[in-house]
Design a protein around this motif. Structure first.
Motif, PDB file in Angstrom:
ATOM      1  N   UNK B  88       9.091  25.863  27.134  1.00  0.00           N
ATOM      2  CA  UNK B  88      10.460  25.626  27.602  1.00  0.00           C
ATOM      3  C   UNK B  88      10.759  24.137  27.777  1.00  0.00           C
ATOM      4  N   UNK B  89       9.725  23.347  28.074  1.00  0.00           N
ATOM      5  CA  UNK B  89       9.909  21.899  28.182  1.00  0.00           C
ATOM      6  C   UNK B  89       9.068  21.244  27.080  1.00  0.00           C
ATOM      7  N   UNK B  90       9.728  20.604  26.106  1.00  0.00           N
ATOM      8  CA  UNK B  90       8.996  20.031  24.967  1.00  0.00           C
ATOM      9  C   UNK B  90       8.042  18.914  25.396  1.00  0.00           C
ATOM     10  N   UNK B  91       7.008  18.692  24.599  1.00  0.00           N
ATOM     11  CA  UNK B  91       6.053  17.603  24.860  1.00  0.00           C
ATOM     12  C   UNK B  91       6.683  16.252  24.532  1.00  0.00           C
ATOM     13  N   UNK B  92       7.397  16.208  23.410  1.00  0.00           N
ATOM     14  CA  UNK B  92       8.030  14.977  22.935  1.00  0.00           C
ATOM     15  C   UNK B  92       9.031  14.439  23.973  1.00  0.00           C
ATOM     16  N   UNK B  93       8.887  13.149  24.313  1.00  0.00           N
ATOM     17  CA  UNK B  93       9.694  12.571  25.397  1.00  0.00           C
ATOM     18  C   UNK B  93      11.198  12.656  25.167  1.00  0.00           C
ATOM     19  N   UNK B  94      11.637  12.364  23.954  1.00  0.00           N
ATOM     20  CA  UNK B  94      13.079  12.381  23.683  1.00  0.00           C
ATOM     21  C   UNK B  94      13.635  13.796  23.783  1.00  0.00           C
ATOM     22  N   UNK B  95      12.894  14.753  23.229  1.00  0.00           N
ATOM     23  CA  UNK B  95      13.344  16.149  23.310  1.00  0.00           C
ATOM     24  C   UNK B  95      13.305  16.634  24.750  1.00  0.00           C
ATOM     25  N   UNK B  96      12.279  16.218  25.474  1.00  0.00           N
ATOM     26  CA  UNK B  96      12.146  16.595  26.888  1.00  0.00           C
ATOM     27  C   UNK B  96      13.346  16.094  27.689  1.00  0.00           C
ATOM     28  N   UNK B  97      13.701  14.826  27.457  1.00  0.00           N
ATOM     29  CA  UNK B  97      14.832  14.233  28.171  1.00  0.00           C
ATOM     30  C   UNK B  97      16.116  15.022  27.891  1.00  0.00           C
ATOM     31  N   UNK B  98      16.321  15.367  26.622  1.00  0.00           N
ATOM     32  CA  UNK B  98      17.543  16.084  26.255  1.00  0.00           C
ATOM     33  C   UNK B  98      17.558  17.501  26.849  1.00  0.00           C
ATOM     34  N   UNK B  99      16.423  18.178  26.784  1.00  0.00           N
ATOM     35  CA  UNK B  99      16.350  19.534  27.337  1.00  0.00           C
ATOM     36  C   UNK B  99      16.622  19.516  28.847  1.00  0.00           C
ATOM     37  N   UNK B 144      34.295  22.598  28.927  1.00  0.00           N
ATOM     38  CA  UNK B 144      33.978  23.360  27.713  1.00  0.00           C
ATOM     39  C   UNK B 144      34.098  22.457  26.488  1.00  0.00           C
ATOM     40  N   UNK B 145      35.113  21.582  26.496  1.00  0.00           N
ATOM     41  CA  UNK B 145      35.273  20.643  25.381  1.00  0.00           C
ATOM     42  C   UNK B 145      34.070  19.710  25.266  1.00  0.00           C
ATOM     43  N   UNK B 146      33.521  19.313  26.411  1.00  0.00           N
ATOM     44  CA  UNK B 146      32.332  18.458  26.409  1.00  0.00           C
ATOM     45  C   UNK B 146      31.164  19.182  25.726  1.00  0.00           C
ATOM     46  N   UNK B 147      30.998  20.457  26.057  1.00  0.00           N
ATOM     47  CA  UNK B 147      29.915  21.248  25.448  1.00  0.00           C
ATOM     48  C   UNK B 147      30.172  21.499  23.958  1.00  0.00           C
ATOM     49  N   UNK B 148      31.438  21.680  23.607  1.00  0.00           N
ATOM     50  CA  UNK B 148      31.782  21.819  22.176  1.00  0.00           C
ATOM     51  C   UNK B 148      31.319  20.572  21.426  1.00  0.00           C
ATOM     52  N   UNK B 149      31.511  19.418  22.069  1.00  0.00           N
ATOM     53  CA  UNK B 149      31.087  18.151  21.468  1.00  0.00           C
ATOM     54  C   UNK B 149      29.571  18.111  21.280  1.00  0.00           C
ATOM     55  N   UNK B 150      28.848  18.592  22.283  1.00  0.00           N
ATOM     56  CA  UNK B 150      27.382  18.626  22.180  1.00  0.00           C
ATOM     57  C   UNK B 150      26.965  19.507  21.000  1.00  0.00           C
ATOM     58  N   UNK B 151      27.600  20.681  20.912  1.00  0.00           N
ATOM     59  CA  UNK B 151      27.241  21.625  19.843  1.00  0.00           C
ATOM     60  C   UNK B 151      27.587  21.041  18.478  1.00  0.00           C
ATOM     61  N   UNK B 152      28.719  20.333  18.430  1.00  0.00           N
ATOM     62  CA  UNK B 152      29.139  19.693  17.191  1.00  0.00           C
ATOM     63  C   UNK B 152      28.059  18.733  16.718  1.00  0.00           C
ATOM     64  N   UNK B 153      27.526  17.949  17.651  1.00  0.00           N
ATOM     65  CA  UNK B 153      26.482  16.969  17.323  1.00  0.00           C
ATOM     66  C   UNK B 153      25.229  17.652  16.790  1.00  0.00           C
ATOM     67  N   UNK B 154      24.884  18.799  17.362  1.00  0.00           N
ATOM     68  CA  UNK B 154      23.689  19.539  16.934  1.00  0.00           C
ATOM     69  C   UNK B 154      23.883  20.022  15.504  1.00  0.00           C
ATOM     70  N   UNK B 155      25.116  20.426  15.192  1.00  0.00           N
ATOM     71  CA  UNK B 155      25.424  20.959  13.871  1.00  0.00           C
ATOM     72  C   UNK B 155      25.383  19.882  12.798  1.00  0.00           C
ATOM     73  N   UNK B 156      25.700  18.636  13.193  1.00  0.00           N
ATOM     74  CA  UNK B 156      25.831  17.553  12.207  1.00  0.00           C
ATOM     75  C   UNK B 156      24.502  17.191  11.547  1.00  0.00           C
TER      76      UNK B 156
END
Lengths: 156, 156
Positions: B88-99, B144-156
């Protein structure tokens, strides 16, 4: 190693204290810190908004990583500097359970404090009600009594 | 090993889902679960109050350990069953920070949803204001718009 960390904080903000205490406990003194003035709206400045688009403190940067959520920052520091300074999450399962329970319960206490202390600042004058404010105060009183009980048990 | 775990939960409760998803992801199927009826006030029953004096769900027992705070329960399960199931918590520091950032930011989204969806249930009729409800809806829309933005970034 704390030199690549920057914390933007505001005076009196419990979430900021949370991160500051974690930094101290993990022996990460020497991080960069910027005290912002809420009155001057510095938490809405471009500098802060670039790090935390919510325009809130804490804003926290650790190298190129951003963790503005105070709980997230504390867990991040604990994970990254596990063997350094104070162990924030105990190894022992029972102690771990209690620490995690109280850690997050603390947020409820904080929220109820904010509801009372910020009532006049957050609720427009025409929407204020004595009955609502009384209820919020009673809720906070109940919460504080719950914590008094916890502390009582620790003392026994 | 999940046999000594018991979760009291209520339908539609996001904090309950949080723990249930963590249990599934950590391959802890087979835990005891009790679905409570909010309508019947079962979350205020002695059985639940003995585990969670706040009379809220989730109430979660893991052997003799109690962690009712949903975030606490998730972190507890991740710490105790680190190498089991999904990490549930990634080892990689950048991924950990984002999670960690998104994990706790999720609570803000949840809170703003509750503020809108539960407005009529939580605010007594004589304290309700169209202006307040409109503001809460606008705040939720922005979130919700903020989260839409996050999801948009993941999709890109």
């Amino acid at each position: 190693m704390a030199k690549d960390m920057t914390l933007w904080w505001g005076s009196g903000s419990l979430p900021c204290w949370r991160v500051m205490i974690a930094l101290e406990e993990k022996k990460l003194q020497g991080y960069n810190q910027k005290l912002l003035s809420f009155e001057k709206g510095e938490h809405k400045s471009k500098e802060v908004m670039d790090v935390n688009p919510r325009g809130q403190v804490p804003a926290f940067k650790c190298g190129d990583k951003i963790i503005n959520e105070s709980y997230g920052a504390c867990f991040f520091l604990e994970c990254e500097y596990k063997s350094q300074g104070t162990k924030l999450i105990p190894e022992n399962s029972s102690e771990k359970a209690l620490v995690l329970q109280r850690t997050f319960e603390g947020n409820t206490l904080h929220q109820k404090m904010v509801d009372v202390f910020m009532y006049n600042r957050r609720v427009p004058e025409n929407e204020r009600h004595e009955s609502a404010f009384k209820r919020l105060k009673e809720t906070l009183t109940g919460e504080v009594q719950m914590w008094e009980g916890y502390l009582q048990k620790v003392r026994e």
